[in-house]
Design a protein around this motif. Structure first.
Motif, PDB file in Angstrom:
ATOM      1  N   ASP A   1     -11.301   1.072   1.029  1.00  0.00           N
ATOM      2  CA  ASP A   1     -10.862   2.605   0.475  1.00  0.00           C
ATOM      3  C   ASP A   1     -11.839   3.462   1.179  1.00  0.00           C
ATOM      4  O   ASP A   1     -13.043   3.817   0.727  1.00  0.00           O
ATOM      5  CB  ASP A   1     -10.929   2.947  -0.903  1.00  0.00           C
ATOM      6  CG  ASP A   1     -10.444   4.165  -1.439  1.00  0.00           C
ATOM      7  OD1 ASP A   1     -10.293   5.039  -0.724  1.00  0.00           O
ATOM      8  OD2 ASP A   1     -10.481   4.455  -2.726  1.00  0.00           O
TER       9      ASP A   1
ATOM     10  N   ASP B   1      -6.715   4.220   2.483  1.00  0.00           N
ATOM     11  CA  ASP B   1      -6.896   2.742   2.242  1.00  0.00           C
ATOM     12  C   ASP B   1      -6.319   1.959   3.565  1.00  0.00           C
ATOM     13  O   ASP B   1      -5.788   2.243   4.381  1.00  0.00           O
ATOM     14  CB  ASP B   1      -5.926   2.286   1.361  1.00  0.00           C
ATOM     15  CG  ASP B   1      -6.307   2.731  -0.172  1.00  0.00           C
ATOM     16  OD1 ASP B   1      -7.366   3.517  -0.404  1.00  0.00           O
ATOM     17  OD2 ASP B   1      -5.902   2.486  -1.202  1.00  0.00           O
TER      18      ASP B   1
ATOM     19  N   THR C   1       0.937  -1.098  -0.028  1.00  0.00           N
ATOM     20  CA  THR C   1      -0.075  -0.044   0.063  1.00  0.00           C
ATOM     21  C   THR C   1       0.701   1.328  -0.086  1.00  0.00           C
ATOM     22  O   THR C   1       1.918   1.208   0.696  1.00  0.00           O
ATOM     23  CB  THR C   1      -0.895  -0.046   1.155  1.00  0.00           C
ATOM     24  OG1 THR C   1      -1.956   1.240   1.287  1.00  0.00           O
ATOM     25  CG2 THR C   1      -0.272   0.299   2.541  1.00  0.00           C
ATOM     26  N   ASP C   2       0.420   2.085  -0.555  1.00  0.00           N
ATOM     27  CA  ASP C   2       1.190   3.524  -0.704  1.00  0.00           C
ATOM     28  C   ASP C   2       0.275   4.862  -1.059  1.00  0.00           C
ATOM     29  O   ASP C   2      -0.852   4.605  -1.348  1.00  0.00           O
ATOM     30  CB  ASP C   2       2.278   3.420  -2.053  1.00  0.00           C
ATOM     31  CG  ASP C   2       2.911   4.670  -2.119  1.00  0.00           C
ATOM     32  OD1 ASP C   2       3.974   4.253  -1.680  1.00  0.00           O
ATOM     33  OD2 ASP C   2       2.618   5.791  -2.731  1.00  0.00           O
ATOM     34  N   PRO C   3       0.595   5.752  -0.359  1.00  0.00           N
ATOM     35  CA  PRO C   3      -0.294   6.841  -0.436  1.00  0.00           C
ATOM     36  C   PRO C   3      -0.456   7.872  -1.615  1.00  0.00           C
ATOM     37  O   PRO C   3      -1.506   8.404  -2.032  1.00  0.00           O
ATOM     38  CB  PRO C   3       0.216   8.068   0.792  1.00  0.00           C
ATOM     39  CG  PRO C   3       1.748   7.433   1.008  1.00  0.00           C
ATOM     40  CD  PRO C   3       1.658   6.218   0.706  1.00  0.00           C
TER      41      PRO C   3
ATOM     42  N   ASP D   1      -4.152   8.799  -6.209  1.00  0.00           N
ATOM     43  CA  ASP D   1      -5.075   8.348  -5.109  1.00  0.00           C
ATOM     44  C   ASP D   1      -4.155   7.366  -4.371  1.00  0.00           C
ATOM     45  O   ASP D   1      -3.093   6.825  -4.950  1.00  0.00           O
ATOM     46  CB  ASP D   1      -6.280   7.531  -5.561  1.00  0.00           C
ATOM     47  CG  ASP D   1      -7.340   7.586  -4.645  1.00  0.00           C
ATOM     48  OD1 ASP D   1      -6.831   8.004  -3.337  1.00  0.00           O
ATOM     49  OD2 ASP D   1      -8.458   7.188  -4.905  1.00  0.00           O
ATOM     50  N   ASN D   2      -4.430   7.171  -2.978  1.00  0.00           N
ATOM     51  CA  ASN D   2      -3.924   5.895  -2.470  1.00  0.00           C
ATOM     52  C   ASN D   2      -3.900   4.647  -3.343  1.00  0.00           C
ATOM     53  O   ASN D   2      -4.897   4.282  -3.766  1.00  0.00           O
ATOM     54  CB  ASN D   2      -4.464   5.756  -1.087  1.00  0.00           C
ATOM     55  CG  ASN D   2      -4.620   6.866  -0.145  1.00  0.00           C
ATOM     56  OD1 ASN D   2      -5.761   7.011   0.600  1.00  0.00           O
ATOM     57  ND2 ASN D   2      -3.737   7.895  -0.190  1.00  0.00           N
TER      58      ASN D   2
ATOM     59  N   ASN E   1      -2.962   8.271   3.998  1.00  0.00           N
ATOM     60  CA  ASN E   1      -3.463   6.915   3.424  1.00  0.00           C
ATOM     61  C   ASN E   1      -4.771   6.649   3.765  1.00  0.00           C
ATOM     62  O   ASN E   1      -5.083   6.043   4.956  1.00  0.00           O
ATOM     63  CB  ASN E   1      -2.320   5.833   3.263  1.00  0.00           C
ATOM     64  CG  ASN E   1      -2.682   4.554   2.333  1.00  0.00           C
ATOM     65  OD1 ASN E   1      -3.889   4.315   1.835  1.00  0.00           O
ATOM     66  ND2 ASN E   1      -1.795   3.939   2.257  1.00  0.00           N
TER      67      ASN E   1
ATOM     68  N   THR F   1      -3.370   0.436  -3.257  1.00  0.00           N
ATOM     69  CA  THR F   1      -3.101  -0.684  -2.294  1.00  0.00           C
ATOM     70  C   THR F   1      -3.560  -1.856  -3.266  1.00  0.00           C
ATOM     71  O   THR F   1      -4.475  -1.978  -3.971  1.00  0.00           O
ATOM     72  CB  THR F   1      -4.170  -0.822  -1.044  1.00  0.00           C
ATOM     73  OG1 THR F   1      -4.019   0.329  -0.378  1.00  0.00           O
ATOM     74  CG2 THR F   1      -4.197  -2.020  -0.321  1.00  0.00           C
TER      75      THR F   1
ATOM     76  N   ARG G   1      -1.345  12.496  -2.285  1.00  0.00           N
ATOM     77  CA  ARG G   1      -2.118  12.517  -1.231  1.00  0.00           C
ATOM     78  C   ARG G   1      -1.011  12.473  -0.010  1.00  0.00           C
ATOM     79  O   ARG G   1      -0.182  11.624  -0.218  1.00  0.00           O
ATOM     80  CB  ARG G   1      -3.062  11.304  -0.761  1.00  0.00           C
ATOM     81  CG  ARG G   1      -4.133  11.273  -2.182  1.00  0.00           C
ATOM     82  CD  ARG G   1      -5.428  12.132  -1.811  1.00  0.00           C
ATOM     83  NE  ARG G   1      -6.287  12.165  -2.844  1.00  0.00           N
ATOM     84  CZ  ARG G   1      -7.746  11.341  -2.600  1.00  0.00           C
ATOM     85  NH1 ARG G   1      -7.479  10.559  -1.441  1.00  0.00           N
ATOM     86  NH2 ARG G   1      -8.372  11.098  -3.528  1.00  0.00           N
TER      87      ARG G   1
ATOM     88  N   ARG H   1     -10.048   7.205   6.742  1.00  0.00           N
ATOM     89  CA  ARG H   1      -8.982   6.261   7.400  1.00  0.00           C
ATOM     90  C   ARG H   1      -9.776   5.434   8.427  1.00  0.00           C
ATOM     91  O   ARG H   1      -9.803   4.281   8.588  1.00  0.00           O
ATOM     92  CB  ARG H   1      -7.996   6.929   7.969  1.00  0.00           C
ATOM     93  CG  ARG H   1      -7.129   5.901   8.690  1.00  0.00           C
ATOM     94  CD  ARG H   1      -6.169   4.935   7.799  1.00  0.00           C
ATOM     95  NE  ARG H   1      -5.300   4.050   8.359  1.00  0.00           N
ATOM     96  CZ  ARG H   1      -4.296   3.283   7.929  1.00  0.00           C
ATOM     97  NH1 ARG H   1      -4.453   3.401   6.492  1.00  0.00           N
ATOM     98  NH2 ARG H   1      -3.723   2.641   8.523  1.00  0.00           N
TER      99      ARG H   1
END
Length: 240
Positions: A35, A20, A9-11, A229-230, A18, A232, A15, A44
């Motif tokens: 999400d 996600d 996963t990555d922001p 976007d985030n 995160n 994942t 953004r 979140r």
């Protein structure tokens, strides 16, 4: 049935937070991507709570009829997110997409609400297992838009179904028989909105022997496409 798993996963590039959240419960065979909706904090909180309640419900009811368990997990996650939003006015309107895979016995159960996706990569081809619950996703299903038009449509982010937004949620739930060599892909729209299905397929083809590399490359490619976007992804490869 046995499997191996890789996740990432990555922001993203646009953004700072995160929203996600995901779970890979390998012993249970349960994999979930969510999400969050409703702003940085609320999104979140919604995705994390939704995934947590979903996993807890499946774990506690794993001996019951599996399709019913999946629906019950969505219902309970929906209720808990709504209860939290009612207690805290700053979280009003919170919700989350949720896509889940449960490897149970000799079945693969798939379920989702929103636009987080599930794919099946089998024999070199990528098959969509879900249809986005979004304004443009529904228009694609009706033949009113092509996938290419949907990717740039101004309403592409408008979700029509999510967990925690309305009093009840109606997930799409299905079951299929996995084959050895199958790879299931769960991802948020930070992957699917940035990459075409062909790009996802090609990445899996190139990295079939290295699942961790494939998960990394998918996120890196989404960021290279703009990282709007985030992002994942969970990859689950059936080994026997």
């Amino acid at each position: 049935m046995e499997w191996i798993v890789a996740s990432r996963t990555d922001p993203g590039r646009k953004r700072t937070a995160n929203e996600d959240f995901y779970a890979a419960e390998e012993k249970l065979g349960l994999f979930v991507v969510a999400d969050g909706l409703g702003g940085h904090v609320a999104g979140r909180r919604a995705s994390e709570l939704g995934v947590g309640v979903f996993v807890e419900t499946v774990s506690n009811e794993a001996d019951d009829a599996p399709l019913g368990v999946m629906r019950a997990a969505f219902a309970r996650a929906n209720d808990e997110i709504r209860k939290l939003a009612e207690r805290d006015p700053q979280l009003r309107g919170m919700g989350t997409t949720l896509a889940a895979l449960w490897l149970h016995g000799d079945e693969a159960l798939v379920a989702h609400a929103g636009d987080s996706r599930l794919y099946l990569f089998r024999s070199g081809a990528l098959h969509a297992l879900t249809m986005d619950h979004s304004l443009v996703g529904e228009r694609v299903a009706r033949g009113e838009l092509t996938n290419e038009q949907a990717r740039i449509h101004p309403s592409r982010h408008v979700i029509t179904r999510a967990v925690g937004v309305l009093e009840s949620v109606d997930p799409d739930v299905a079951s299929l028989r996995p084959h050895s060599g199958d790879v299931f892909v769960l991802c948020s729209d930070g992957i699917s909105a940035q990459l075409t299905d062909d790009e996802i397929r090609d990445c899996l083809l190139e990295c079939q022997s290295d699942l961790s590399r494939a998960s990394r490359d998918l996120v890196d490619l989404a960021n290279a496409r703009g990282g709007e976007d985030n992002a994942t992804v969970i990859l689950v490869a059936i080994t026997s």
